[in-house]
Design a protein around this motif. Sequence first.
Motif, PDB file in Angstrom:
ATOM      1  N   TYR A 111       0.827  -1.212   0.000  1.00  0.00           N
ATOM      2  CA  TYR A 111       0.000   0.000   0.000  1.00  0.00           C
ATOM      3  C   TYR A 111       0.859   1.260   0.000  1.00  0.00           C
ATOM      4  O   TYR A 111       1.755   1.406   0.813  1.00  0.00           O
ATOM      5  CB  TYR A 111      -0.905  -0.005   1.241  1.00  0.00           C
ATOM      6  CG  TYR A 111      -1.625   1.317   1.462  1.00  0.00           C
ATOM      7  CD1 TYR A 111      -2.753   1.636   0.721  1.00  0.00           C
ATOM      8  CD2 TYR A 111      -1.139   2.242   2.391  1.00  0.00           C
ATOM      9  CE1 TYR A 111      -3.396   2.857   0.909  1.00  0.00           C
ATOM     10  CE2 TYR A 111      -1.783   3.464   2.587  1.00  0.00           C
ATOM     11  CZ  TYR A 111      -2.909   3.761   1.835  1.00  0.00           C
ATOM     12  OH  TYR A 111      -3.529   4.967   2.018  1.00  0.00           O
ATOM     13  N   LYS A 115      -2.454   8.016  -4.091  1.00  0.00           N
ATOM     14  CA  LYS A 115      -3.489   7.452  -4.936  1.00  0.00           C
ATOM     15  C   LYS A 115      -3.029   7.446  -6.396  1.00  0.00           C
ATOM     16  O   LYS A 115      -2.430   8.412  -6.865  1.00  0.00           O
ATOM     17  CB  LYS A 115      -4.728   8.348  -4.789  1.00  0.00           C
ATOM     18  CG  LYS A 115      -6.039   7.642  -5.002  1.00  0.00           C
ATOM     19  CD  LYS A 115      -7.151   8.600  -4.600  1.00  0.00           C
ATOM     20  CE  LYS A 115      -8.349   8.410  -5.508  1.00  0.00           C
ATOM     21  NZ  LYS A 115      -9.295   9.503  -5.372  1.00  0.00           N
ATOM     22  N   GLU A 116      -3.323   6.378  -7.078  1.00  0.00           N
ATOM     23  CA  GLU A 116      -3.027   6.279  -8.513  1.00  0.00           C
ATOM     24  C   GLU A 116      -1.554   6.165  -8.869  1.00  0.00           C
ATOM     25  O   GLU A 116      -1.187   6.326 -10.030  1.00  0.00           O
ATOM     26  CB  GLU A 116      -3.666   7.436  -9.299  1.00  0.00           C
ATOM     27  CG  GLU A 116      -5.166   7.230  -9.490  1.00  0.00           C
ATOM     28  CD  GLU A 116      -5.920   8.527  -9.713  1.00  0.00           C
ATOM     29  OE1 GLU A 116      -5.323   9.488 -10.175  1.00  0.00           O
ATOM     30  OE2 GLU A 116      -7.125   8.540  -9.404  1.00  0.00           O
ATOM     31  N   LYS A 117      -0.702   5.919  -7.877  1.00  0.00           N
ATOM     32  CA  LYS A 117       0.692   5.639  -8.219  1.00  0.00           C
ATOM     33  C   LYS A 117       1.006   4.205  -7.818  1.00  0.00           C
ATOM     34  O   LYS A 117       0.521   3.715  -6.796  1.00  0.00           O
ATOM     35  CB  LYS A 117       1.651   6.598  -7.498  1.00  0.00           C
ATOM     36  CG  LYS A 117       1.498   8.060  -7.901  1.00  0.00           C
ATOM     37  CD  LYS A 117       1.956   8.329  -9.316  1.00  0.00           C
ATOM     38  CE  LYS A 117       1.672   9.780  -9.699  1.00  0.00           C
ATOM     39  NZ  LYS A 117       1.910  10.047 -11.127  1.00  0.00           N
ATOM     40  N   GLY A 118       1.796   3.536  -8.641  1.00  0.00           N
ATOM     41  CA  GLY A 118       2.110   2.132  -8.373  1.00  0.00           C
ATOM     42  C   GLY A 118       3.604   1.878  -8.468  1.00  0.00           C
ATOM     43  O   GLY A 118       4.402   2.804  -8.610  1.00  0.00           O
ATOM     44  N   ASP A 121       5.860   3.638 -10.795  1.00  0.00           N
ATOM     45  CA  ASP A 121       6.077   5.077 -10.579  1.00  0.00           C
ATOM     46  C   ASP A 121       7.050   5.377  -9.432  1.00  0.00           C
ATOM     47  O   ASP A 121       7.655   6.438  -9.386  1.00  0.00           O
ATOM     48  CB  ASP A 121       4.744   5.770 -10.237  1.00  0.00           C
ATOM     49  CG  ASP A 121       3.681   5.536 -11.298  1.00  0.00           C
ATOM     50  OD1 ASP A 121       3.951   5.859 -12.466  1.00  0.00           O
ATOM     51  OD2 ASP A 121       2.605   5.003 -10.961  1.00  0.00           O
ATOM     52  N   LYS A 229       3.615  14.158  -5.853  1.00  0.00           N
ATOM     53  CA  LYS A 229       2.827  14.392  -7.069  1.00  0.00           C
ATOM     54  C   LYS A 229       3.328  13.567  -8.254  1.00  0.00           C
ATOM     55  O   LYS A 229       2.546  12.958  -8.977  1.00  0.00           O
ATOM     56  CB  LYS A 229       2.871  15.880  -7.404  1.00  0.00           C
ATOM     57  CG  LYS A 229       1.788  16.311  -8.375  1.00  0.00           C
ATOM     58  CD  LYS A 229       1.676  17.837  -8.389  1.00  0.00           C
ATOM     59  CE  LYS A 229       0.600  18.279  -9.363  1.00  0.00           C
ATOM     60  NZ  LYS A 229       0.938  17.947 -10.756  1.00  0.00           N
ATOM     61  N   ASN A 230       4.637  13.567  -8.474  1.00  0.00           N
ATOM     62  CA  ASN A 230       5.210  12.862  -9.627  1.00  0.00           C
ATOM     63  C   ASN A 230       6.475  12.077  -9.255  1.00  0.00           C
ATOM     64  O   ASN A 230       7.559  12.360  -9.784  1.00  0.00           O
ATOM     65  CB  ASN A 230       5.578  13.855 -10.746  1.00  0.00           C
ATOM     66  CG  ASN A 230       4.358  14.525 -11.325  1.00  0.00           C
ATOM     67  OD1 ASN A 230       4.014  15.636 -10.928  1.00  0.00           O
ATOM     68  ND2 ASN A 230       3.682  13.852 -12.244  1.00  0.00           N
ATOM     69  N   GLU A 232       7.567   9.443 -10.233  1.00  0.00           N
ATOM     70  CA  GLU A 232       8.192   8.777 -11.381  1.00  0.00           C
ATOM     71  C   GLU A 232       9.245   9.645 -12.065  1.00  0.00           C
ATOM     72  O   GLU A 232      10.000   9.165 -12.903  1.00  0.00           O
ATOM     73  CB  GLU A 232       7.114   8.342 -12.394  1.00  0.00           C
ATOM     74  CG  GLU A 232       6.401   9.459 -13.127  1.00  0.00           C
ATOM     75  CD  GLU A 232       5.271  10.128 -12.326  1.00  0.00           C
ATOM     76  OE1 GLU A 232       5.068   9.793 -11.131  1.00  0.00           O
ATOM     77  OE2 GLU A 232       4.582  11.000 -12.898  1.00  0.00           O
TER      78      GLU A 232
END
Length: 349
Positions: A111, A115-118, A121, A229-230, A232
Amino acid sequence: MLKIAVIPGDGTGPEVIREGLKVLQAAAGKYQFKFETVTFDFGGERFLRTGETLPDGALEELKQFDAIYLGAIGHPQVKPGILEKGILLRLRFELDQYINLRPVKLYPGVYTPIKEKGPEDIDFVVVRENTEGLYAGAGGFLRRGTPEEVAVQESINTRFGVERCLRYAFELCRKRNKKNKLTLVGKTNVLTYAFDLWERAFHEIGAKDYPDIQRDYAHVDATVMWMVKNPEWFDVIVTDNLFGDIITDLGAMIQGGMGIAAGGNINPQGVSMFEPIGGSAPKYAGKNQINPLAAIAALSMMLDILGQPEAAQGIESSIMKVCTMLKSMSAGQMGYGTAEVGDLVCQNL
Ligand code: IPM
Ligand code: MN
């Protein structure tokens, strides 16, 4: 024969190190290497008993080993600063472990609060300078305890120290061969001396010796924003001691928490020390609830540096499998006890 000094330390340190040593034993059988360990009782209990942090001769003794495997240092009955400075920071400084290497890698099934990053990333490494900066202990008081008191704490940045750290980061980035991008994290807009030196060295060394590595710069405040935020965008980050300390706690959170985050204090020419970065977590001590995966991941980093990359890989793969079996990475919520998680890593090796 690998000679490993073990410092289980305080709180949950001994419990997680016990699981790490179980995995070491299993890996030695599977990957055909030999090791021996010697255990040292440095930590809060010993300090309360003897008044000593590191006894005379300890450093010389530790220098005889190939690596140090550390649990945690920190005790609720000891005033903050004494054990940290007297043991952990002293080992880092005196063994000249000038790199603090902290991978931030989200394993599948773990976990992340983002949200929305895996896992695709969140996969970068922070190279933290580990012997200078604000940790060097430069400064002092004037008129301490009076209304006119002054406290000065200075950041030490030597060209030599900065350069060896940058070179390590460039080399690591090349070896990873992922995005081939090295991000210098600093604060050039305010810390106009310290990070001026860092920035000049970064570009000089990069242009001359690492033209294949893309150079990128981010202020530390923006970095914590981008990490959320990013994430990746990052491949390898290089930064000073305090900024590295701060951003790697955030790094640990986005990779699943302190239960999984490991680090290495590295002297590429000397004795390195590997630790779970979560601390002694006294409230979980002795309850068989703490997650040992961070300590086991630290073991994997240790074996990689000690010339056993296959064993290191094997342990990491096993950790990844076990991650998919646990309900959570958090202490007390794993769905298994500390010792069972260690057993699972051995079984999946
Ligand atoms: C870490 C810790 C240490 C540090 C403390 C315990 C001195 O927070 O390893 O990140 O600040 O380096
Ligand atoms: Mn820290």
